[in-house]
Design a protein around this motif. Sequence first.
Motif, PDB file in Angstrom:
ATOM      1  N   GLU A  43      15.546 -76.384   3.281  1.00 41.54           N
ATOM      2  CA  GLU A  43      15.051 -76.963   4.532  1.00 41.54           C
ATOM      3  C   GLU A  43      16.172 -77.528   5.398  1.00 41.54           C
ATOM      4  O   GLU A  43      15.948 -77.885   6.549  1.00 41.54           O
ATOM      5  CB  GLU A  43      14.033 -78.065   4.221  1.00 41.54           C
ATOM      6  N   ASP A  44      17.379 -77.613   4.854  1.00 40.97           N
ATOM      7  CA  ASP A  44      18.512 -78.162   5.606  1.00 40.97           C
ATOM      8  C   ASP A  44      19.210 -77.118   6.465  1.00 40.97           C
ATOM      9  O   ASP A  44      20.205 -77.433   7.125  1.00 40.97           O
ATOM     10  CB  ASP A  44      19.533 -78.771   4.631  1.00 40.97           C
ATOM     11  N   PHE A  45      18.720 -75.885   6.467  1.00 37.20           N
ATOM     12  CA  PHE A  45      19.412 -74.799   7.162  1.00 37.20           C
ATOM     13  C   PHE A  45      19.642 -75.114   8.638  1.00 37.20           C
ATOM     14  O   PHE A  45      20.742 -74.942   9.161  1.00 37.20           O
ATOM     15  CB  PHE A  45      18.632 -73.498   7.027  1.00 37.20           C
ATOM     16  N   ASP A  46      18.597 -75.562   9.335  1.00 42.25           N
ATOM     17  CA  ASP A  46      18.732 -75.824  10.769  1.00 42.25           C
ATOM     18  C   ASP A  46      19.813 -76.860  11.050  1.00 42.25           C
ATOM     19  O   ASP A  46      20.648 -76.674  11.954  1.00 42.25           O
ATOM     20  CB  ASP A  46      17.400 -76.304  11.350  1.00 42.25           C
ATOM     21  N   ALA A  47      19.798 -77.933  10.304  1.00 41.85           N
ATOM     22  CA  ALA A  47      20.771 -79.005  10.529  1.00 41.85           C
ATOM     23  C   ALA A  47      22.197 -78.543  10.241  1.00 41.85           C
ATOM     24  O   ALA A  47      23.143 -78.942  10.923  1.00 41.85           O
ATOM     25  CB  ALA A  47      20.422 -80.214   9.666  1.00 41.85           C
ATOM     26  N   ILE A  48      22.359 -77.687   9.243  1.00 47.67           N
ATOM     27  CA  ILE A  48      23.705 -77.253   8.847  1.00 47.67           C
ATOM     28  C   ILE A  48      24.237 -76.154   9.749  1.00 47.67           C
ATOM     29  O   ILE A  48      25.409 -76.165  10.144  1.00 47.67           O
ATOM     30  CB  ILE A  48      23.700 -76.776   7.382  1.00 47.67           C
ATOM     31  N   TYR A  49      23.362 -75.202  10.129  1.00 43.20           N
ATOM     32  CA  TYR A  49      23.852 -74.001  10.801  1.00 43.20           C
ATOM     33  C   TYR A  49      23.405 -73.835  12.263  1.00 43.20           C
ATOM     34  O   TYR A  49      24.146 -73.273  13.062  1.00 43.20           O
ATOM     35  CB  TYR A  49      23.433 -72.762  10.009  1.00 43.20           C
ATOM     36  N   LEU A  50      22.219 -74.296  12.608  1.00 43.38           N
ATOM     37  CA  LEU A  50      21.740 -74.073  13.972  1.00 43.38           C
ATOM     38  C   LEU A  50      22.061 -75.228  14.912  1.00 43.38           C
ATOM     39  O   LEU A  50      22.283 -75.015  16.102  1.00 43.38           O
ATOM     40  CB  LEU A  50      20.230 -73.816  13.968  1.00 43.38           C
ATOM     41  N   GLU A  51      22.081 -76.423  14.394  1.00 43.19           N
ATOM     42  CA  GLU A  51      22.317 -77.588  15.249  1.00 43.19           C
ATOM     43  C   GLU A  51      23.805 -77.914  15.410  1.00 43.19           C
ATOM     44  O   GLU A  51      24.156 -78.898  16.048  1.00 43.19           O
ATOM     45  CB  GLU A  51      21.566 -78.790  14.667  1.00 43.19           C
ATOM     46  N   ARG A  52      24.666 -77.092  14.837  1.00 45.98           N
ATOM     47  CA  ARG A  52      26.104 -77.279  14.953  1.00 45.98           C
ATOM     48  C   ARG A  52      26.729 -76.042  15.599  1.00 45.98           C
ATOM     49  O   ARG A  52      26.129 -74.981  15.643  1.00 45.98           O
ATOM     50  CB  ARG A  52      26.734 -77.504  13.574  1.00 45.98           C
ATOM     51  N   THR A  53      27.924 -76.191  16.145  1.00 48.42           N
ATOM     52  CA  THR A  53      28.630 -75.066  16.726  1.00 48.42           C
ATOM     53  C   THR A  53      29.282 -74.230  15.622  1.00 48.42           C
ATOM     54  O   THR A  53      29.442 -74.716  14.482  1.00 48.42           O
ATOM     55  CB  THR A  53      29.730 -75.524  17.696  1.00 48.42           C
ATOM     56  N   ARG A  89      19.788 -69.115  17.441  1.00 51.94           N
ATOM     57  CA  ARG A  89      21.133 -69.375  17.948  1.00 51.94           C
ATOM     58  C   ARG A  89      21.642 -70.706  17.398  1.00 51.94           C
ATOM     59  O   ARG A  89      20.864 -71.643  17.198  1.00 51.94           O
ATOM     60  CB  ARG A  89      21.133 -69.472  19.471  1.00 51.94           C
ATOM     61  N   CYS A  90      22.949 -70.779  17.237  1.00 53.36           N
ATOM     62  CA  CYS A  90      23.548 -72.057  16.882  1.00 53.36           C
ATOM     63  C   CYS A  90      23.877 -72.822  18.168  1.00 53.36           C
ATOM     64  O   CYS A  90      23.650 -72.322  19.275  1.00 53.36           O
ATOM     65  CB  CYS A  90      24.797 -71.858  16.030  1.00 53.36           C
ATOM     66  N   ALA A  91      24.436 -74.003  18.047  1.00 49.87           N
ATOM     67  CA  ALA A  91      24.687 -74.863  19.210  1.00 49.87           C
ATOM     68  C   ALA A  91      25.678 -74.267  20.193  1.00 49.87           C
ATOM     69  O   ALA A  91      25.653 -74.599  21.379  1.00 49.87           O
ATOM     70  CB  ALA A  91      25.186 -76.233  18.727  1.00 49.87           C
ATOM     71  N   SER A  92      26.546 -73.358  19.737  1.00 49.72           N
ATOM     72  CA  SER A  92      27.516 -72.742  20.639  1.00 49.72           C
ATOM     73  C   SER A  92      27.068 -71.359  21.126  1.00 49.72           C
ATOM     74  O   SER A  92      27.825 -70.680  21.823  1.00 49.72           O
ATOM     75  CB  SER A  92      28.883 -72.635  19.944  1.00 49.72           C
ATOM     76  N   GLY A  93      25.855 -70.956  20.787  1.00 49.30           N
ATOM     77  CA  GLY A  93      25.278 -69.750  21.364  1.00 49.30           C
ATOM     78  C   GLY A  93      25.309 -68.502  20.513  1.00 49.30           C
ATOM     79  O   GLY A  93      24.672 -67.495  20.856  1.00 49.30           O
ATOM     80  N   GLU A  94      26.047 -68.507  19.396  1.00 50.77           N
ATOM     81  CA  GLU A  94      26.082 -67.322  18.551  1.00 50.77           C
ATOM     82  C   GLU A  94      24.748 -67.125  17.823  1.00 50.77           C
ATOM     83  O   GLU A  94      24.014 -68.085  17.581  1.00 50.77           O
ATOM     84  CB  GLU A  94      27.216 -67.416  17.522  1.00 50.77           C
ATOM     85  N   ILE A  95      24.455 -65.879  17.487  1.00 53.62           N
ATOM     86  CA  ILE A  95      23.218 -65.551  16.779  1.00 53.62           C
ATOM     87  C   ILE A  95      23.451 -65.728  15.283  1.00 53.62           C
ATOM     88  O   ILE A  95      24.454 -65.252  14.736  1.00 53.62           O
ATOM     89  CB  ILE A  95      22.767 -64.126  17.105  1.00 53.62           C
ATOM     90  N   VAL A  96      22.526 -66.421  14.634  1.00 50.35           N
ATOM     91  CA  VAL A  96      22.673 -66.736  13.219  1.00 50.35           C
ATOM     92  C   VAL A  96      21.600 -65.993  12.415  1.00 50.35           C
ATOM     93  O   VAL A  96      20.411 -66.053  12.734  1.00 50.35           O
ATOM     94  CB  VAL A  96      22.550 -68.253  12.969  1.00 50.35           C
ATOM     95  N   CYS A  97      22.057 -65.299  11.376  1.00 44.45           N
ATOM     96  CA  CYS A  97      21.145 -64.531  10.525  1.00 44.45           C
ATOM     97  C   CYS A  97      21.383 -64.871   9.058  1.00 44.45           C
ATOM     98  O   CYS A  97      22.472 -65.326   8.677  1.00 44.45           O
ATOM     99  CB  CYS A  97      21.364 -63.024  10.714  1.00 44.45           C
ATOM    100  N   LEU A  98      20.364 -64.631   8.263  1.00 42.17           N
ATOM    101  CA  LEU A  98      20.490 -64.679   6.813  1.00 42.17           C
ATOM    102  C   LEU A  98      20.516 -63.239   6.317  1.00 42.17           C
ATOM    103  O   LEU A  98      19.563 -62.486   6.536  1.00 42.17           O
ATOM    104  CB  LEU A  98      19.315 -65.427   6.189  1.00 42.17           C
ATOM    105  N   ASP A  99      21.595 -62.859   5.668  1.00 39.56           N
ATOM    106  CA  ASP A  99      21.741 -61.494   5.168  1.00 39.56           C
ATOM    107  C   ASP A  99      21.630 -61.485   3.644  1.00 39.56           C
ATOM    108  O   ASP A  99      21.797 -62.517   2.990  1.00 39.56           O
ATOM    109  CB  ASP A  99      23.100 -60.933   5.608  1.00 39.56           C
ATOM    110  N   ASP A 100      21.349 -60.305   3.094  1.00 43.02           N
ATOM    111  CA  ASP A 100      21.222 -60.135   1.643  1.00 43.02           C
ATOM    112  C   ASP A 100      20.171 -61.077   1.067  1.00 43.02           C
ATOM    113  O   ASP A 100      20.408 -61.790   0.076  1.00 43.02           O
ATOM    114  CB  ASP A 100      22.567 -60.377   0.938  1.00 43.02           C
TER     115      ASP A 100
END
Length: 212
Positions: A196-206, A130-141
């Motif tokens: 390795e920056d994925f979490d900081a860019i996409y999960l730790e932000r809304t 989940r990201c910081a605002s609760g949406e589910i985050v996936c990597l596609d393709d």
Amino acid sequence: MNDSKFTVHSLLLVFTIMTVIFFFFAVKVVDLADHYTANDYYPIEGTDDLAIRYSSQKASGIYRGDKNTSTLMLKGLYGFDWGCVADGDWLYLNEYRSSEIGMRFCRVVRVDMNSFEKEVLLEDAILRGRCASGEIVCLDDCMMPSTFPKTNCLCALYAVAAPQLRPDSDGAKVVYLDPQTAQELYSVRDEAALSEDFDAIYLERTLGEVRG
């Protein structure tokens, strides 16, 4: 002379016996390795009594109940850490599959925790959380990093039938899903999505911050 022959025969006999013993233990060690038993049971955070079991003795899958008396609800290989999100009546999970040639694949599925019906949401995709605002985050393709897509010729062969995949790239499509409806809310192609920056860019932000 007879004593010499007796000594040689005795040594040969001892050597033969030791060889047989060594062979016996070597075979037993290999046999034990082949019959290694696994029975890992991971409770699913956000649920009352559901867990994911990986087992070589029972069917792997989603179970209900405690470890010793649990009941299989849905068979399969599913992620249990950041590859699993519970929200309301829904479970969002990574489902892992293997091909006959040893390739490992991952797709994102949604499971109804009442009926345990499964719906495939994204093929060749990885749920990241989940990201910081609760949406589910996936990597596609994208393909699983554990398959070493950049150097594995089988990945390149598989991508021939799935042209949206680019095994030689670190890029992927980042997808945000509504946890209640599973509808896609936002997506963006990022050529460094597997960094390795994925979490900081996409999960730790809304989602609003990511959209800019």
